[in-house]
Write a protein that holds these residues in place. Structure first.
Motif, PDB file in Angstrom:
ATOM      1  N   LEU A 319      60.680  27.956  32.269  1.00  0.00           N
ATOM      2  CA  LEU A 319      59.691  27.026  31.707  1.00  0.00           C
ATOM      3  C   LEU A 319      60.335  25.698  31.334  1.00  0.00           C
ATOM      4  O   LEU A 319      59.809  24.964  30.504  1.00  0.00           O
ATOM      5  N   GLY A 320      61.499  25.398  31.930  1.00  0.00           N
ATOM      6  CA  GLY A 320      62.118  24.099  31.721  1.00  0.00           C
ATOM      7  C   GLY A 320      62.953  24.028  30.459  1.00  0.00           C
ATOM      8  O   GLY A 320      63.283  25.040  29.831  1.00  0.00           O
ATOM      9  N   THR A 321      63.280  22.798  30.062  1.00  0.00           N
ATOM     10  CA  THR A 321      64.198  22.582  28.947  1.00  0.00           C
ATOM     11  C   THR A 321      63.516  22.580  27.587  1.00  0.00           C
ATOM     12  O   THR A 321      64.160  22.822  26.569  1.00  0.00           O
ATOM     13  N   LEU A 322      62.211  22.292  27.546  1.00  0.00           N
ATOM     14  CA  LEU A 322      61.550  22.086  26.262  1.00  0.00           C
ATOM     15  C   LEU A 322      60.874  23.335  25.702  1.00  0.00           C
ATOM     16  O   LEU A 322      60.670  23.440  24.495  1.00  0.00           O
ATOM     17  N   VAL A 323      60.517  24.276  26.566  1.00  0.00           N
ATOM     18  CA  VAL A 323      59.803  25.474  26.112  1.00  0.00           C
ATOM     19  C   VAL A 323      60.744  26.669  26.210  1.00  0.00           C
ATOM     20  O   VAL A 323      61.148  27.068  27.302  1.00  0.00           O
ATOM     21  N   ASN A 324      61.100  27.237  25.061  1.00  0.00           N
ATOM     22  CA  ASN A 324      62.016  28.377  25.042  1.00  0.00           C
ATOM     23  C   ASN A 324      61.319  29.683  25.395  1.00  0.00           C
ATOM     24  O   ASN A 324      61.901  30.562  26.014  1.00  0.00           O
ATOM     25  N   ALA A 325      60.066  29.828  24.946  1.00  0.00           N
ATOM     26  CA  ALA A 325      59.361  31.088  25.169  1.00  0.00           C
ATOM     27  C   ALA A 325      57.860  30.883  25.032  1.00  0.00           C
ATOM     28  O   ALA A 325      57.401  29.997  24.318  1.00  0.00           O
ATOM     29  N   LEU A 326      57.105  31.718  25.742  1.00  0.00           N
ATOM     30  CA  LEU A 326      55.651  31.755  25.601  1.00  0.00           C
ATOM     31  C   LEU A 326      55.282  32.612  24.398  1.00  0.00           C
ATOM     32  O   LEU A 326      56.129  33.349  23.866  1.00  0.00           O
ATOM     33  N   PRO A 327      54.025  32.558  23.942  1.00  0.00           N
ATOM     34  CA  PRO A 327      53.596  33.448  22.870  1.00  0.00           C
ATOM     35  C   PRO A 327      53.882  34.907  23.220  1.00  0.00           C
ATOM     36  O   PRO A 327      53.849  35.298  24.396  1.00  0.00           O
ATOM     37  N   ALA A 328      54.145  35.714  22.205  1.00  0.00           N
ATOM     38  CA  ALA A 328      54.619  37.089  22.411  1.00  0.00           C
ATOM     39  C   ALA A 328      53.687  37.911  23.290  1.00  0.00           C
ATOM     40  O   ALA A 328      54.139  38.645  24.180  1.00  0.00           O
ATOM     41  N   GLU A 329      52.357  37.785  23.087  1.00  0.00           N
ATOM     42  CA  GLU A 329      51.429  38.603  23.864  1.00  0.00           C
ATOM     43  C   GLU A 329      51.449  38.242  25.342  1.00  0.00           C
ATOM     44  O   GLU A 329      51.311  39.101  26.225  1.00  0.00           O
ATOM     45  N   VAL A 330      51.667  36.952  25.639  1.00  0.00           N
ATOM     46  CA  VAL A 330      51.745  36.511  27.037  1.00  0.00           C
ATOM     47  C   VAL A 330      53.044  37.017  27.664  1.00  0.00           C
ATOM     48  O   VAL A 330      53.066  37.501  28.812  1.00  0.00           O
ATOM     49  N   THR A 331      54.131  36.927  26.907  1.00  0.00           N
ATOM     50  CA  THR A 331      55.430  37.389  27.393  1.00  0.00           C
ATOM     51  C   THR A 331      55.388  38.876  27.736  1.00  0.00           C
ATOM     52  O   THR A 331      55.919  39.308  28.765  1.00  0.00           O
ATOM     53  N   GLU A 332      54.746  39.661  26.883  1.00  0.00           N
ATOM     54  CA  GLU A 332      54.633  41.107  27.121  1.00  0.00           C
ATOM     55  C   GLU A 332      53.888  41.393  28.423  1.00  0.00           C
ATOM     56  O   GLU A 332      54.281  42.254  29.208  1.00  0.00           O
ATOM     57  N   GLU A 333      52.812  40.657  28.659  1.00  0.00           N
ATOM     58  CA  GLU A 333      52.009  40.907  29.860  1.00  0.00           C
ATOM     59  C   GLU A 333      52.754  40.495  31.124  1.00  0.00           C
ATOM     60  O   GLU A 333      52.707  41.191  32.144  1.00  0.00           O
ATOM     61  N   ILE A 334      53.441  39.365  31.075  1.00  0.00           N
ATOM     62  CA  ILE A 334      54.218  38.922  32.234  1.00  0.00           C
ATOM     63  C   ILE A 334      55.342  39.908  32.529  1.00  0.00           C
ATOM     64  O   ILE A 334      55.587  40.272  33.695  1.00  0.00           O
ATOM     65  N   ALA A 335      56.030  40.371  31.478  1.00  0.00           N
ATOM     66  CA  ALA A 335      57.130  41.330  31.666  1.00  0.00           C
ATOM     67  C   ALA A 335      56.636  42.627  32.293  1.00  0.00           C
ATOM     68  O   ALA A 335      57.314  43.224  33.148  1.00  0.00           O
ATOM     69  N   SER A 336      55.443  43.075  31.888  1.00  0.00           N
ATOM     70  CA  SER A 336      54.903  44.320  32.441  1.00  0.00           C
ATOM     71  C   SER A 336      54.593  44.179  33.929  1.00  0.00           C
ATOM     72  O   SER A 336      54.755  45.136  34.699  1.00  0.00           O
ATOM     73  N   VAL A 337      54.145  43.003  34.348  1.00  0.00           N
ATOM     74  CA  VAL A 337      53.891  42.762  35.774  1.00  0.00           C
ATOM     75  C   VAL A 337      55.200  42.735  36.549  1.00  0.00           C
ATOM     76  O   VAL A 337      55.324  43.344  37.622  1.00  0.00           O
ATOM     77  N   PHE A 338      56.188  42.023  36.026  1.00  0.00           N
ATOM     78  CA  PHE A 338      57.494  41.978  36.688  1.00  0.00           C
ATOM     79  C   PHE A 338      58.050  43.385  36.882  1.00  0.00           C
ATOM     80  O   PHE A 338      58.670  43.693  37.909  1.00  0.00           O
ATOM     81  N   ALA A 339      57.866  44.241  35.887  1.00  0.00           N
ATOM     82  CA  ALA A 339      58.422  45.599  35.946  1.00  0.00           C
ATOM     83  C   ALA A 339      57.847  46.411  37.104  1.00  0.00           C
ATOM     84  O   ALA A 339      58.489  47.339  37.604  1.00  0.00           O
ATOM     85  N   LYS A 340      56.636  46.068  37.558  1.00  0.00           N
ATOM     86  CA  LYS A 340      55.989  46.799  38.657  1.00  0.00           C
ATOM     87  C   LYS A 340      56.463  46.326  40.026  1.00  0.00           C
ATOM     88  O   LYS A 340      56.238  47.010  41.028  1.00  0.00           O
ATOM     89  N   MET A 341      57.076  45.148  40.092  1.00  0.00           N
ATOM     90  CA  MET A 341      57.367  44.523  41.371  1.00  0.00           C
ATOM     91  C   MET A 341      58.613  45.135  42.008  1.00  0.00           C
ATOM     92  O   MET A 341      59.575  45.493  41.301  1.00  0.00           O
ATOM     93  N   PRO A 342      58.653  45.259  43.336  1.00  0.00           N
ATOM     94  CA  PRO A 342      59.861  45.748  44.010  1.00  0.00           C
ATOM     95  C   PRO A 342      60.985  44.706  44.034  1.00  0.00           C
ATOM     96  O   PRO A 342      62.143  45.037  44.273  1.00  0.00           O
ATOM     97  N   GLN A 343      60.638  43.448  43.774  1.00  0.00           N
ATOM     98  CA  GLN A 343      61.648  42.382  43.745  1.00  0.00           C
ATOM     99  C   GLN A 343      62.479  42.467  42.462  1.00  0.00           C
ATOM    100  O   GLN A 343      62.051  43.023  41.456  1.00  0.00           O
ATOM    101  N   LYS A 344      63.666  41.870  42.525  1.00  0.00           N
ATOM    102  CA  LYS A 344      64.431  41.623  41.312  1.00  0.00           C
ATOM    103  C   LYS A 344      63.940  40.310  40.709  1.00  0.00           C
ATOM    104  O   LYS A 344      63.473  39.414  41.434  1.00  0.00           O
TER     105      LYS A 344
END
Length: 538
Positions: A319-344
């Motif tokens: 998310l670039g240099t200015l944004v360290n993290a998204l709100p916690a609920e958004v981060t959780e949902e994105i992480a759960s999607v990544f976990a399903k993917m066959p990609q690294k």
């Protein structure tokens, strides 16, 4: 010279040959002119762009002096590239900026209405106002500081190079009577083109309008509305800060908008592979992607992780240099999607570690973005849509899944989406379902990869590299003490002259006078004829 050489050769033949070869080499070497450049940058991600240009100018033998604030986030006080002048800047730091951004993201998630958008826009513009106001205060103090002014004047700079997103450097150049080069895409009131080039609102979208260059009647109304907001903001909020400064310290007075228009060269951080076609001016030099470089080998541990992805490849997210993290609920949902993917997945994230994080996801504080984008294993770039990241994605030919957060990011991503090289998920709509669907679409629809690779080929097919073009024009201004012959004089005209309103009024008035005179003559002739007829009848 020839006598000296021949005489030397009679005594020392090998020495004479060496001297002759040296003279030949010197005669064929391009002369190097080491200029003296005063740089007035903007902090944050803008400094990344400016630093790349500073590095190249330094490498080519130019002396660089950088003016930085005492509370600077990224601009180091000591550097082998430049000499710094540190000025006292009021209380404004990265933490306060992060708090504003976090609050904007929270509000956007709660309510995506038009009213919320206007509130967020007002909040962001207020933040920009504060930064410009602080720098106006700094300039006022420095203009009253005889010692600092003596240093600046005695240094005999050849030009001022500044980013006009904060226009203090523009005022300083005028005060020191130095040629001015802008490293620019944004000015305080919006996109830089609107200050210097003809910008018909019928097909040129205003920043943050969410429009492309294809507009129907209702969209043109929307575009005009957004342009009015920008003009009013410039006129009544930003302008007065600088106008007061100009009236006090610049002989004859001025306004910051006309100072921008007086700039000798605009090094514009865009090009028409990325942007929509539009009118331009002779002193606008397009250097889009000038910061892009070929990928370098990854660190061994990161390369091992990337190669472990096998045929599925890698997804990278930042998310670039200015944004360290998204709100916690958004981060959780994105992480759960990544976990399903066959990609690294390699994810630049400094916030709390998501509980839904999968074994395939590597969390990092920093990533070599350009080297990862240039790696053949990288399949998709999940990004916020900053100019640097979008242009690097084009350079390396990696399709983008964009989550725009603020300011120009939606507009940047919209240009990719319009060309079929990326897809946007509005931040308010991000959840596990929408994110997974969009990610799989960009991954598996071959058109995204084909379109971004086509843009990459177009971007690379240039006679001169963007960085070489940028340096040439900086040195051109130094060689010729400015470039006024490339600058339009239109900015000196009042608005009614620029749009020929006075001419139209004159022509309409003349036509009206001619018409009324003709009618009056006919009426007079008719009345005279009637009187004669009546006289004959009597």
């Amino acid at each position: 010279m020839s006598l000296s050489i021949s005489g030397t050769m009679s005594l020392h033949p090998m020495c004479g040959v060496f001297v002759l070869l040296s003279i030949c080499l010197i005669s064929f070497t391009t002369p190097c002119y080491g200029g003296n450049i005063l740089v007035f940058p903007v902090d944050g991600s803008h400094w990344i762009n400016m630093k790349v240009l500073v590095e190249e100018l330094h490498a080519r033998g130019h002396n660089i002096t950088v003016i930085r604030g005492s509370t600077s986030w990224y601009i180091a006080e000591k550097s082998p590239l430049y000499t710094s002048i540190t000025v006292e800047l009021g209380e404004y730091n990265e933490t306060s900026f992060q708090l504003v951004l976090q609050e904007q993201m929270r509000v956007c998630r709660c309510d995506a209405s038009v009213l919320t958008f206007l509130k967020i826009n007002n909040s962001f513009m207020s933040m920009i106002n504060n930064v410009n106001f602080l720098w106006c205060e700094v300039l006022e103090k420095n203009f009253d500081d005889d010692n600092l002014l003596k240093i600046l004047i005695d240094s005999r700079y050849d030009l001022v190079l500044t980013d006009p997103a904060v226009s203090a450097g523009v005022v300083l150049a005028k005060y020191l009577k130095l040629p001015l080069v802008l490293n620019v895409r944004w000015i305080p009131g919006g996109e830089g083109h609107f200050a210097v080039a003809p910008s018909p609102l019928s097909y040129i979208p205003v920043p943050r309008s969410g429009l492309t260059d294809k507009m129907d009647f209702l969209k043109r109304i929307k575009n005009l509305f957004f342009h009015s907001i920008v003009v009013l903001h410039q006129k009544f909020y930003l302008g007065p800060h600088y106008d007061a400064l100009c009236d006090k310290y610049i002989e004859g007075g001025c306004d910051v908008f006309s100072l921008l228009q007086e700039a000798d060269i605009w090094l514009f951080r865009s090009d028409f592979v990325f942007d929509f076609p539009r009118p331009t001016m002779p002193n606008i030099v397009y250097i889009g992607g000038f910061q892009c470089k070929p990928a370098q080998p990854l660190p061994a541990d990161l390369e091992q992780f990337v190669q472990s992805a096998g045929e599925h490849g890698v997804i990278i997210m930042t998310l670039g240099t200015l944004v360290n993290a998204l709100p916690a609920e958004v981060t959780e949902e994105i992480a759960s999607v990544f976990a399903k993917m066959p990609q690294k997945v390699i994810w630049k994230h400094k916030g709390e570690r998501p509980s839904t994080l999968g074994n395939n996801t590597l969390i990092v504080d920093w990533m070599p973005q350009k080297d990862l984008l240039g790696h053949p294993q990288t399949k998709v770039f999940v990004a916020h849509g900053g100019t640097n990241g979008v242009q690097e994605a084009i350079y390396h030919g990696v399709p983008v899944l964009g989550i725009p957060l603020f300011f120009d990011q939606y507009d940047n991503l919209l240009r990719l989406q319009e060309r079929g090289a990326g897809k946007i998920i509005p931040f308010a709509d991000v959840n596990s379902q929408t994110f997974e669907q969009a990610l799989k679409e960009v991954l598996h629809q071959e058109s995204y990869r084909q379109n971004i690779e086509r843009l990459s080929r177009l971007h690379r097919d240039q006679p001169i590299a963007p960085m070489d073009r940028a340096v040439f024009w900086v040195e051109y201004v130094m060689r010729h003490k400015g470039a006024p012959h490339l600058r339009t004089e239109a900015y000196k005209m009042p608005w009614y002259s620029y749009y020929c309103v006075d001419v139209m009024v004159f022509l309409l008035s003349a036509a009206a006078v001619l018409l009324l005179s003709t009618l009056a003559i006919f009426r007079f002739l008719c009345c005279s004829r009637k009187r004669k007829t009546k006289d004959k009848q009597h």
